[in-house]
Design a protein around this motif. Sequence first.
Motif, PDB file in Angstrom:
ATOM      1  N   HIS A 194       0.826  -1.209   0.000  1.00  0.00           N
ATOM      2  CA  HIS A 194       0.000   0.000   0.000  1.00  0.00           C
ATOM      3  C   HIS A 194       0.863   1.262   0.000  1.00  0.00           C
ATOM      4  CE1 HIS A 194      -3.724   2.138   0.308  1.00  0.00           C
ATOM      5  NE2 HIS A 194      -3.374   2.744   1.437  1.00  0.00           N
ATOM      6  N   THR A 195       2.029   1.208   0.611  1.00  0.00           N
ATOM      7  CA  THR A 195       2.954   2.342   0.561  1.00  0.00           C
ATOM      8  C   THR A 195       3.348   2.631  -0.880  1.00  0.00           C
ATOM      9  OG1 THR A 195       3.815   1.883   2.775  1.00  0.00           O
ATOM     10  CG2 THR A 195       5.208   3.200   1.319  1.00  0.00           C
ATOM     11  N   VAL A 196       3.653   1.570  -1.642  1.00  0.00           N
ATOM     12  CA  VAL A 196       4.004   1.745  -3.054  1.00  0.00           C
ATOM     13  C   VAL A 196       2.798   2.237  -3.847  1.00  0.00           C
ATOM     14  CG1 VAL A 196       4.747   0.538  -5.148  1.00  0.00           C
ATOM     15  CG2 VAL A 196       5.874   0.060  -2.971  1.00  0.00           C
ATOM     16  N   ARG A 197       1.625   1.698  -3.542  1.00  0.00           N
ATOM     17  CA  ARG A 197       0.401   2.142  -4.211  1.00  0.00           C
ATOM     18  C   ARG A 197       0.198   3.648  -4.019  1.00  0.00           C
ATOM     19  NH1 ARG A 197      -2.896  -1.159  -1.779  1.00  0.00           N
ATOM     20  NH2 ARG A 197      -2.845  -2.674  -3.478  1.00  0.00           N
ATOM     21  N   ARG A 198       0.359   4.118  -2.791  1.00  0.00           N
ATOM     22  CA  ARG A 198       0.196   5.547  -2.513  1.00  0.00           C
ATOM     23  C   ARG A 198       1.285   6.368  -3.194  1.00  0.00           C
ATOM     24  NH1 ARG A 198       0.107   6.257   3.740  1.00  0.00           N
ATOM     25  NH2 ARG A 198      -0.006   8.445   3.091  1.00  0.00           N
ATOM     26  N   TYR A 199       2.516   5.873  -3.155  1.00  0.00           N
ATOM     27  CA  TYR A 199       3.638   6.597  -3.759  1.00  0.00           C
ATOM     28  C   TYR A 199       3.406   6.775  -5.262  1.00  0.00           C
ATOM     29  CZ  TYR A 199       8.411   7.551  -5.344  1.00  0.00           C
ATOM     30  OH  TYR A 199       9.521   8.105  -5.940  1.00  0.00           O
ATOM     31  N   LEU A 200       3.028   5.700  -5.947  1.00  0.00           N
ATOM     32  CA  LEU A 200       2.810   5.781  -7.386  1.00  0.00           C
ATOM     33  C   LEU A 200       1.563   6.590  -7.724  1.00  0.00           C
ATOM     34  CD1 LEU A 200       3.793   2.179  -8.533  1.00  0.00           C
ATOM     35  CD2 LEU A 200       4.886   4.324  -9.241  1.00  0.00           C
ATOM     36  N   SER A 201       0.526   6.471  -6.911  1.00  0.00           N
ATOM     37  CA  SER A 201      -0.685   7.256  -7.164  1.00  0.00           C
ATOM     38  C   SER A 201      -0.389   8.744  -7.108  1.00  0.00           C
ATOM     39  CB  SER A 201      -1.764   6.897  -6.133  1.00  0.00           C
ATOM     40  OG  SER A 201      -2.192   5.556  -6.290  1.00  0.00           O
ATOM     41  N   ARG A 202       0.427   9.147  -6.164  1.00  0.00           N
ATOM     42  CA  ARG A 202       0.862  10.543  -6.113  1.00  0.00           C
ATOM     43  C   ARG A 202       1.662  10.898  -7.364  1.00  0.00           C
ATOM     44  NH1 ARG A 202       4.000  11.003  -0.381  1.00  0.00           N
ATOM     45  NH2 ARG A 202       2.279  10.654   1.090  1.00  0.00           N
ATOM     46  N   PHE A 203       2.571  10.015  -7.730  1.00  0.00           N
ATOM     47  CA  PHE A 203       3.512  10.302  -8.811  1.00  0.00           C
ATOM     48  C   PHE A 203       2.796  10.535 -10.142  1.00  0.00           C
ATOM     49  CE2 PHE A 203       7.273   9.925 -11.417  1.00  0.00           C
ATOM     50  CZ  PHE A 203       8.303  10.320 -10.584  1.00  0.00           C
ATOM     51  N   VAL A 204       1.717   9.767 -10.369  1.00  0.00           N
ATOM     52  CA  VAL A 204       1.010   9.905 -11.641  1.00  0.00           C
ATOM     53  C   VAL A 204      -0.136  10.909 -11.551  1.00  0.00           C
ATOM     54  CG1 VAL A 204       1.631   7.566 -12.317  1.00  0.00           C
ATOM     55  CG2 VAL A 204      -0.579   7.976 -11.186  1.00  0.00           C
ATOM     56  N   GLY A 205      -0.272  11.583 -10.407  1.00  0.00           N
ATOM     57  CA  GLY A 205      -1.234  12.673 -10.293  1.00  0.00           C
ATOM     58  C   GLY A 205      -2.612  12.308  -9.800  1.00  0.00           C
ATOM     59  N   THR A 206      -2.783  11.103  -9.253  1.00  0.00           N
ATOM     60  CA  THR A 206      -4.087  10.712  -8.719  1.00  0.00           C
ATOM     61  C   THR A 206      -3.923  10.154  -7.310  1.00  0.00           C
ATOM     62  OG1 THR A 206      -3.903   8.523  -9.760  1.00  0.00           O
ATOM     63  CG2 THR A 206      -5.121  10.236 -10.966  1.00  0.00           C
ATOM     64  N   PRO A 207      -3.546  10.987  -6.339  1.00  0.00           N
ATOM     65  CA  PRO A 207      -3.356  10.498  -4.965  1.00  0.00           C
ATOM     66  C   PRO A 207      -4.640   9.916  -4.400  1.00  0.00           C
ATOM     67  CG  PRO A 207      -3.487  12.883  -5.005  1.00  0.00           C
ATOM     68  CD  PRO A 207      -3.397  12.447  -6.439  1.00  0.00           C
ATOM     69  N   LEU A 208      -4.519   8.995  -3.454  1.00  0.00           N
ATOM     70  CA  LEU A 208      -5.697   8.380  -2.861  1.00  0.00           C
ATOM     71  C   LEU A 208      -6.559   9.394  -2.119  1.00  0.00           C
ATOM     72  CD1 LEU A 208      -4.396   4.970  -1.493  1.00  0.00           C
ATOM     73  CD2 LEU A 208      -5.090   5.614  -3.802  1.00  0.00           C
ATOM     74  N   ASP A 209      -5.963  10.477  -1.700  1.00  0.00           N
ATOM     75  CA  ASP A 209      -6.682  11.566  -1.055  1.00  0.00           C
ATOM     76  C   ASP A 209      -5.967  12.862  -1.422  1.00  0.00           C
ATOM     77  OD1 ASP A 209      -8.744  12.120   1.385  1.00  0.00           O
ATOM     78  OD2 ASP A 209      -7.022  13.464   1.557  1.00  0.00           O
ATOM     79  N   PRO A 210      -6.686  13.958  -1.585  1.00  0.00           N
ATOM     80  CA  PRO A 210      -6.024  15.219  -1.951  1.00  0.00           C
ATOM     81  C   PRO A 210      -4.954  15.658  -0.966  1.00  0.00           C
ATOM     82  CG  PRO A 210      -8.389  15.393  -2.289  1.00  0.00           C
ATOM     83  CD  PRO A 210      -8.164  14.087  -1.591  1.00  0.00           C
TER      84      PRO A 210
END
Length: 302
Positions: A194-210
């Motif tokens: 989940h840490t990687v999921r959050r890291y990549l989600s931020r990186f591609v511009g769609t964080p799990l939460d703003p």
Amino acid sequence: MQPAQPNTRIRRRETWQRVWCGALLASTVAVAGCDSAVGIAEDANRPSRFDHATTTPAAALPTAPAATAPVATPTGTTTVPPADAPPVGAVPGRPLAAAAVQSWAADLRTATTAELQTKCWTLAPRNVADMYEDKQAILTALAQPGVASADALTWKSHATTVVVDPAAVESGYACPRVYPAGTEIAFNEADARHTVRRYLSRFVGTPLDPTDKEGAYPLVCKASTDWDPTGSGRAVTPPLAGNPGKLTGVTKFTDQELSSQRLHADYVSVQVPVTNAAGVVATRTFTLAETAEGYCVGDVSP
């Protein structure tokens, strides 16, 4: 009677998983989760108390997008729980703790697993589904007086231990981790994925939460972290700390194919296919170290 003082650090070891697995196997119940594949399908939707290392990704959900994780609704920010919220024992020296946990406990009684996963987006979806399954046991533990240590706020009953990150109470809505009583408090591989999921989600511009930004929720290992994933005895600076743009050009990742493997001591590797601007897909390996707050990303290869 005051509960016993909790461990001052959440440790990596997954003793609590082995205890539950052994108990269920002893009762002749077939437990697929004791030797199951990992990935977003299982992380998000299959309650399981077992999270053993594997390099085999789980099959994707039929309706899941083969890209980034969805954006979640921000967690609540009020410090005033509902009038009918379940009782939560006060924590000496931490006046905001009970109210923050009480706000979450009010949702625990009525919210679906999916709703709790959205509200508790900092936790691995798989862990939310698993840990929050026995609601009454959690509420019974929370009704006891809480105890504070440097790294955790803890409530205990004879059957259940509920643990909250002290920093989480500042938002007014604190999502806890839950363990069977008497077992060691531990992070697991679902946390690493989940840490990687959050890291990549931020990186591609769609964080799990703003609000999920590095300044507020650090995911990259600090330069001061002793980095030695091979167990060589020669710690160095985490490579990603000095090269935060290592994934520049990545536009999406295949969340359904996150997989993980335990490395030396307190380290885990997570593999995930990523796509660059040219449409080329390549599997990247993230190496993470455990800290008192959870896992941090220290390197990405190749």
